[in-house]
Design a protein around this motif. Sequence first.
Motif, PDB file in Angstrom:
ATOM      1  N   HIS A   1       3.965  14.574   1.438  1.00 45.12           N
ATOM      2  CA  HIS A   1       3.733  13.432   2.335  1.00 45.12           C
ATOM      3  C   HIS A   1       4.113  13.721   3.770  1.00 45.12           C
TER       4      HIS A   1
ATOM      5  N   CYS B   1      -4.936   5.890  -5.644  1.00 44.02           N
ATOM      6  CA  CYS B   1      -3.701   6.399  -6.254  1.00 44.02           C
ATOM      7  C   CYS B   1      -3.724   7.901  -6.513  1.00 44.02           C
TER       8      CYS B   1
ATOM      9  N   CYS C   1       0.499  15.837  -3.104  1.00 44.05           N
ATOM     10  CA  CYS C   1      -0.772  15.203  -2.755  1.00 44.05           C
ATOM     11  C   CYS C   1      -1.890  15.926  -3.508  1.00 44.05           C
TER      12      CYS C   1
ATOM     13  N   CYS D   1       1.481   3.161  -4.954  1.00 41.92           N
ATOM     14  CA  CYS D   1       0.266   2.969  -5.734  1.00 41.92           C
ATOM     15  C   CYS D   1       0.487   3.582  -7.105  1.00 41.92           C
TER      16      CYS D   1
ATOM     17  N   THR E   1      -2.366  10.057  -4.072  1.00 41.40           N
ATOM     18  CA  THR E   1      -1.408  10.676  -3.158  1.00 41.40           C
ATOM     19  C   THR E   1       0.010  10.597  -3.713  1.00 41.40           C
TER      20      THR E   1
ATOM     21  N   HIS F   1      -5.412   7.261  -0.961  1.00 38.28           N
ATOM     22  CA  HIS F   1      -4.263   6.385  -1.198  1.00 38.28           C
ATOM     23  C   HIS F   1      -4.658   5.187  -2.059  1.00 38.28           C
TER      24      HIS F   1
ATOM     25  N   GLN G   1       0.807  -1.207   0.000  1.00 36.61           N
ATOM     26  CA  GLN G   1       0.000   0.000   0.000  1.00 36.61           C
ATOM     27  C   GLN G   1       0.843   1.261   0.000  1.00 36.61           C
ATOM     28  N   THR G   2       2.159   1.150   0.215  1.00 31.51           N
ATOM     29  CA  THR G   2       2.981   2.352   0.239  1.00 31.51           C
ATOM     30  C   THR G   2       3.234   2.871  -1.169  1.00 31.51           C
TER      31      THR G   2
ATOM     32  N   GLN H   1       2.442   8.403  -4.272  1.00 32.85           N
ATOM     33  CA  GLN H   1       3.398   7.821  -3.336  1.00 32.85           C
ATOM     34  C   GLN H   1       4.759   7.534  -3.952  1.00 32.85           C
TER      35      GLN H   1
END
Length: 158
Positions: free
Chosen positions: A125, A62, A73, A25, A64, A59, A22-23, A66
Motif C-alpha cells: 500500500h 476488493c 496488492c 474491503c 487491494t 479497491h 472504502q478503506t 486493505q
Amino acid sequence: MALETTLLVFLLLGAFSGTFSQTHCKPPAGESRPQIFQRQHYDNPKTNHGNNYCGAMMHKRCMTNQDPPKTKCKETNTFVHAPKKTIQSVCSNGGTPYQGSANLRVSNAPFSVTTCKIKGNSGTHPCEYKANSDTRKIVIGCENGVPTHYDEGIIVPK
C-alpha cells in the motif's frame, strides 16, 4: 438556518463515512468460483472513474487487500467490458479449447478489456495501478459452462 446546518452535517458525515468504509474491503464470504470471476473481471458497461479507473476498481472489487495483515496488492487484473451472457458464451459456442486444455477456452471474437497493472515495484500500500485499454481475445477457465478463471498470463491478439 438550523435545518440547513443539520442537513450539511448529515451530508458531510455521509461523505466521510463513505470514505472510511472504502478503506476496508472484504470480499463476500463463501463466494463461488463463478462469483469471484464476476467480481474480479466483469465490468459492463465500463465504470467511469476517469484517470483512476484501475485504482478505484481494484479497491472497489476488493483486490487491494486493505485489511491487515494482508498487505499485498494484486499485481495484474483484467476487466472485461461485455454482457455477462457474451462472456459466458466463451465457455460454449463463443469459444474454442485453448491449446488442448480441458477447461481453458479462447474467445472466437475480441472483447473490450482494461488491464490494470501495478505501477513499479509497489506490491504494498498504497496500491497504484496503470490502465491499458484494448480489444483482444480472452482466455478463460470454465467449469460447468460458466467462467471461473481469467488467464492473465495469456494474451491473444485480435
